[in-house]
Design a protein around this motif. Sequence first.
Motif, mmCIF file in Angstrom:
data_model
loop_
_atom_site.group_PDB
_atom_site.id
_atom_site.type_symbol
_atom_site.label_atom_id
_atom_site.label_comp_id
_atom_site.label_asym_id
_atom_site.label_seq_id
_atom_site.Cartn_x
_atom_site.Cartn_y
_atom_site.Cartn_z
ATOM 1 N N GLU A 79 34.376 33.016 32.179
ATOM 2 C CA GLU A 79 35.767 33.473 32.246
ATOM 3 C C GLU A 79 35.918 34.844 31.580
ATOM 4 O O GLU A 79 35.476 35.038 30.444
ATOM 5 N N MET A 80 36.549 35.755 32.286
ATOM 6 C CA MET A 80 36.785 37.093 31.733
ATOM 7 C C MET A 80 38.276 37.349 31.491
ATOM 8 O O MET A 80 38.636 38.033 30.555
ATOM 9 N N SER A 81 39.130 36.837 32.358
ATOM 10 C CA SER A 81 40.565 37.177 32.315
ATOM 11 C C SER A 81 41.389 36.040 31.717
ATOM 12 O O SER A 81 40.922 34.903 31.582
ATOM 13 N N PHE A 82 42.637 36.364 31.393
ATOM 14 C CA PHE A 82 43.566 35.311 30.968
ATOM 15 C C PHE A 82 43.686 34.234 32.047
ATOM 16 O O PHE A 82 43.687 33.039 31.733
ATOM 17 N N ALA A 83 43.776 34.642 33.315
ATOM 18 C CA ALA A 83 43.937 33.657 34.397
ATOM 19 C C ALA A 83 42.734 32.713 34.446
ATOM 20 O O ALA A 83 42.887 31.498 34.642
ATOM 21 N N GLU A 84 41.544 33.259 34.259
ATOM 22 C CA GLU A 84 40.350 32.415 34.299
ATOM 23 C C GLU A 84 40.292 31.465 33.089
ATOM 24 O O GLU A 84 39.880 30.315 33.216
#
Lengths: 164, 164
Positions: A79-84
């Motif tokens: 996971e890299m992003s807030f959404a992920e």
Amino acid sequence: MFDSYVPVLIHFLKALSAILKKAESHCAARKIDPEALLGARLYPDMYPLRRQVQLTTDFAKGIGARLAGLPVPSYPDVEMSFAELQARLAKTMEFLCTLTKSHFDGAETRPIAIKVAGQEMNFSGGEYLAGFALPNFYFHLTTAYNILRHNGLEIGKGDYMGRP
Amino acid sequence: MFDSYVPVLIHFLKALSAILKKAESHCAARKIDPEALLGARLYPDMYPLRRQVQLTTDFAKGIGARLAGLPVPSYPDVEMSFAELQARLAKTMEFLCTLTKSHFDGAETRPIAIKVAGQEMNFSGGEYLAGFALPNFYFHLTTAYNILRHNGLEIGKGDYMGRP
């Protein structure tokens, strides 16, 4: 007793999800690169926010699965992003929601073996929960919170506790 | 189940005591004013190290006393030095050592009422432990650790977990 921890874990994962939503909104409102928070650490050799969130979910699914005598679901740390990260939190909560009271029959005495820094550690379910897994779950949850507090996000103890 | 948390609390209070000893030695070795660590905060409106330590002991004695159905010992928040914080940790551990298995008969369902931010909250013993007191105990313990890590003290996760 043991099944009562599943709702608690879900409660605190929801609280973390709400905190991360505030962090994402804060980035959007202030035109902050999300990486400034997602990659933030309290010290150079500590894990950044995203890894603290991953580890929080790891301990949550580990507690649920190990006490239920099920294989621990494996989530790659991609996971890299807030959404992920939100998706990982949601996936963890969905897994915990599949567990029922009957999964925890005999959980207190269930033998649990885990590897920590290459060393095998052996516990009963009760010892694993109280002396190992909960202290780790709250460690990573609190550290995620502390990273965001340290970076000026306007959250407080009520957010950590998931108070409405 | 409930009495098994007393040794866990004592274990983590001992771990915190050892961390604070390292912090005190670090100050002596580097000629750092102890106040630079004792008064350190992760953000201006967060509590400093000494208050995090006091709160960690407050939750530890609160858990022991409330689940045992005893009055919670009251410790005035007067500690300024590392030595005084060590004395508070020792006093908390001594109190926990007075509790025996029989104190926790019926602890899971014992009604517990506490005030948080002026609001009365009502729990069973089981709910209080799992959903309120442990998350708070580990919050303040982890935050004490994070303050010291952030200030460059050479400690790691093994210190937090009290691994030998």
